[in-house]
Enzyme design. Structure first.
Site, PDB file in Angstrom:
ATOM      1  N   THR A   1       0.873  -1.186   0.000  1.00  0.00           N
ATOM      2  CA  THR A   1       0.000   0.000   0.000  1.00  0.00           C
ATOM      3  C   THR A   1       0.904   1.229   0.000  1.00  0.00           C
ATOM      4  OG1 THR A   1      -1.649  -1.195   1.287  1.00  0.00           O
ATOM      5  CG2 THR A   1      -1.850   1.205   1.199  1.00  0.00           C
TER       6      THR A   1
ATOM      7  N   LYS B   1      -7.459   1.260  -2.730  1.00  0.00           N
ATOM      8  CA  LYS B   1      -6.981   0.763  -1.430  1.00  0.00           C
ATOM      9  C   LYS B   1      -7.149   1.836  -0.350  1.00  0.00           C
ATOM     10  CE  LYS B   1      -4.800  -1.519   1.779  1.00  0.00           C
ATOM     11  NZ  LYS B   1      -5.089  -2.806   2.363  1.00  0.00           N
TER      12      LYS B   1
ATOM     13  N   LYS C   1       0.453   4.776   8.537  1.00  0.00           N
ATOM     14  CA  LYS C   1       1.080   5.057   7.238  1.00  0.00           C
ATOM     15  C   LYS C   1      -0.006   5.186   6.165  1.00  0.00           C
ATOM     16  CE  LYS C   1       2.105   1.559   4.846  1.00  0.00           C
ATOM     17  NZ  LYS C   1       1.608   0.835   3.675  1.00  0.00           N
TER      18      LYS C   1
HETATM   19  N1  LIG Z   1      -0.635  -6.936   7.369  1.00  0.00           N
HETATM   20  C1  LIG Z   1      -1.811  -6.682   6.795  1.00  0.00           C
HETATM   21  O1  LIG Z   1      -2.882  -7.041   7.316  1.00  0.00           O
HETATM   22  C2  LIG Z   1      -1.868  -5.951   5.469  1.00  0.00           C
HETATM   23  C3  LIG Z   1      -3.065  -6.007   4.756  1.00  0.00           C
HETATM   24  C4  LIG Z   1      -3.135  -5.379   3.536  1.00  0.00           C
HETATM   25  C5  LIG Z   1      -2.041  -4.679   3.041  1.00  0.00           C
HETATM   26  N2  LIG Z   1      -0.883  -4.610   3.760  1.00  0.00           N
HETATM   27  C6  LIG Z   1       0.240  -3.848   3.196  1.00  0.00           C
HETATM   28  O2  LIG Z   1       1.176  -4.792   2.728  1.00  0.00           O
HETATM   29  C7  LIG Z   1       2.504  -4.260   2.879  1.00  0.00           C
HETATM   30  C8  LIG Z   1       3.346  -5.211   3.736  1.00  0.00           C
HETATM   31  O3  LIG Z   1       2.718  -5.333   4.996  1.00  0.00           O
HETATM   32  P1  LIG Z   1       3.126  -6.483   6.038  1.00  0.00           P
HETATM   33  O4  LIG Z   1       2.074  -6.480   7.086  1.00  0.00           O
HETATM   34  O5  LIG Z   1       3.456  -7.734   5.325  1.00  0.00           O
HETATM   35  O6  LIG Z   1       4.446  -5.821   6.654  1.00  0.00           O
HETATM   36  P2  LIG Z   1       5.721  -6.533   7.335  1.00  0.00           P
HETATM   37  O7  LIG Z   1       5.337  -7.807   7.977  1.00  0.00           O
HETATM   38  O8  LIG Z   1       6.346  -5.452   8.151  1.00  0.00           O
HETATM   39  O9  LIG Z   1       6.670  -6.867   6.076  1.00  0.00           O
HETATM   40  C9  LIG Z   1       7.299  -5.875   5.345  1.00  0.00           C
HETATM   41  C10 LIG Z   1       8.211  -6.535   4.349  1.00  0.00           C
HETATM   42  O10 LIG Z   1       8.804  -5.517   3.519  1.00  0.00           O
HETATM   43  C11 LIG Z   1      10.211  -5.654   3.546  1.00  0.00           C
HETATM   44  N3  LIG Z   1      10.801  -4.316   3.372  1.00  0.00           N
HETATM   45  C12 LIG Z   1      10.412  -3.157   3.949  1.00  0.00           C
HETATM   46  N4  LIG Z   1      11.169  -2.130   3.513  1.00  0.00           N
HETATM   47  C13 LIG Z   1      12.041  -2.650   2.624  1.00  0.00           C
HETATM   48  C14 LIG Z   1      13.061  -2.087   1.825  1.00  0.00           C
HETATM   49  N5  LIG Z   1      13.347  -0.767   1.852  1.00  0.00           N
HETATM   50  N6  LIG Z   1      13.767  -2.922   1.032  1.00  0.00           N
HETATM   51  C15 LIG Z   1      13.496  -4.242   1.006  1.00  0.00           C
HETATM   52  N7  LIG Z   1      12.545  -4.846   1.732  1.00  0.00           N
HETATM   53  C16 LIG Z   1      11.816  -4.047   2.532  1.00  0.00           C
HETATM   54  C17 LIG Z   1      10.510  -6.269   4.899  1.00  0.00           C
HETATM   55  O11 LIG Z   1      11.798  -6.854   4.887  1.00  0.00           O
HETATM   56  P3  LIG Z   1      12.523  -7.275   6.280  1.00  0.00           P
HETATM   57  O12 LIG Z   1      12.049  -8.669   6.576  1.00  0.00           O
HETATM   58  O13 LIG Z   1      13.969  -7.202   5.974  1.00  0.00           O
HETATM   59  O14 LIG Z   1      12.109  -6.254   7.318  1.00  0.00           O
HETATM   60  C18 LIG Z   1       9.385  -7.282   4.980  1.00  0.00           C
HETATM   61  O15 LIG Z   1       9.662  -8.420   4.187  1.00  0.00           O
HETATM   62  C19 LIG Z   1       2.348  -2.863   3.479  1.00  0.00           C
HETATM   63  O16 LIG Z   1       2.337  -1.886   2.474  1.00  0.00           O
HETATM   64  C20 LIG Z   1       0.985  -2.951   4.152  1.00  0.00           C
HETATM   65  O17 LIG Z   1       0.402  -1.679   4.297  1.00  0.00           O
HETATM   66  C21 LIG Z   1      -0.765  -5.250   4.965  1.00  0.00           C
END
Ligand SMILES: NC(=O)c1ccc[n+]([C@@H]2O[C@H](COP(=O)([O-])OP(=O)(O)OC[C@H]3O[C@@H](n4cnc5c(N)ncnc54)[C@H](OP(=O)(O)O)[C@@H]3O)[C@@H](O)[C@H]2O)c1
Length: 292
Positions: free
Chosen positions: A98, A173, A241
């Site tokens: 997102t 979104k 965010k």
């Molecule tokens: N969780 C939910 O319920 C949900 C639902 C819908 C949408 N989303 C969206 O989906 C996305 C991911 O969410 P998440 O919950 O999966 O977050 P998360 O568990 O914090 O995972 C984030 C991922 O992104 C990687 N990352 C972040 N910054 C990076 C960079 N600069 N370079 C390379 N890798 C990077 C992290 O790597 P590391 O392992 O090295 O930290 C990790 O693999 C976000 O945009 C969020 O808003 C989340």
């Protein structure tokens, strides 16, 4: 030609189960994650590990990413080791993070110069939907590219809708986050009134969830909140965010969003307690604090 080789960058709460579902669906999957240890379960499940986002893209016809914010997508897509340096002409990059619609459009333009198509395809349904392969996916970009990638989307989600040109998926979104945030606030207020009236909030939820006021938030997150389970499906910091992106878009389009602004301030009070990594069900405590 059918797509067989699919890459995944960013194996967090969402990305890891999404990549697992692509393996399960029979694609040859190549993965990369900034912290390498997160690739291990996927490699055990049959994925190949690549050394950089560029190397993932070089190995695949379609490369997906699910990272945190706009700058992170820029880094993995067009940064020094980004997708743009490995992707072949004619391949596709799908970003499921997102991020701001403007960033999605800018990255797509840069990739287009190398004849790489980009779809912005943010998702909804939480970690539960990611694991079950039932995400709702809102897709912006070229309609023909979307159709070509449909089998990939079908491995990840149940409701997949092409909503318009590049950036449109991200705008939808943001609409989703408005509705999700306000649904959470509604759940928090309902729980609080039940508690203060000496009614078991679990019983309140049981019946209210089944009626016209039912929602995903009420069914999935409200029960966690009343049992004191604050483990994140979706962290407060990530919600904030997204709400910042919503309020930026509201400013740009002169769209008053009073409810969203209130929800964002309530989450701010949770962040102020140092609880930004709690799940968004923590909003229940923001309402509870008002009666202390
Ligand atoms: N969780 C939910 O319920 C949900 C639902 C819908 C949408 N989303 C969206 O989906 C996305 C991911 O969410 P998440 O919950 O999966 O977050 P998360 O568990 O914090 O995972 C984030 C991922 O992104 C990687 N990352 C972040 N910054 C990076 C960079 N600069 N370079 C390379 N890798 C990077 C992290 O790597 P590391 O392992 O090295 O930290 C990790 O693999 C976000 O945009 C969020 O808003 C989340």
């Amino acid at each position: 030609m059918a797509i067989t080789r699919v890459g995944f960058i960013g194996l967090g709460i969402m990305g890891a189960p999404m990549a697992a579902n692509l393996i399960e669906a029979g694609f040859e999957v190549t993965v990369w994650n900034r912290s390498p240890s997160r690739t291990e379960p996927l490699v055990k499940a049959g994925a190949k590990r690549a050394e950089s986002p560029a190397a993932v893209a070089a190995a695949c016809e379609v490369t997906l990413s699910c990272v945190t914010n706009s700058g992170d997508v820029e880094e993995v897509a067009i940064g020094p080791e980004g997708v743009i340096h490995g992707a072949a002409a004619g391949s596709v990059y799908i970003d499921c993070s997102t991020i701001s619609p403007e960033t999605a459009r800018r990255v797509a333009e840069q990739l287009a110069r190398k004849n790489v198509a980009m779809l912005d395809a943010p998702v909804s349904g939480g970690d539960i939907g990611a694991k079950a392969g039932t995400l709702a996916i809102m897709v912006g970009g070229d309609a023909a590219v979307f159709e070509r990638c449909r089998p990939v989307f079908e491995a990840l989600g149940k409701t997949v809708v092409h909503v318009g040109p590049s950036g449109a998926g991200q705008v939808v979104k943001l609409c989703n986050q408005i509705a999700g945030g306000l649904n959470l606030l509604a759940a928090a207020e309902a729980i609080q009134l039940a508690r203060r009236s000496n009614i078991d909030p679990a019983k309140m939820l049981e019946v209210v969830s089944a009626g016209a006021a039912g929602s995903w938030m009420l069914s999935n997150l409200a029960p966690k909140a009343i049992s004191g389970d604050y483990a994140p499906g979706f962290m407060v910091d990530l919600m904030q965010k997204d709400l910042r992106l919503v309020l930026d878009a509201a400013n740009e389009t002169h769209t008053p969003l009073p409810g969203t602004a209130l929800v964002s301030q309530l989450f701010q009070s949770i962040q102020a307690e140092g609880r930004g990594t709690d799940g968004t069900q923590a909003i229940v405590d923001a309402i509870e604090k008002l009666t202390r």
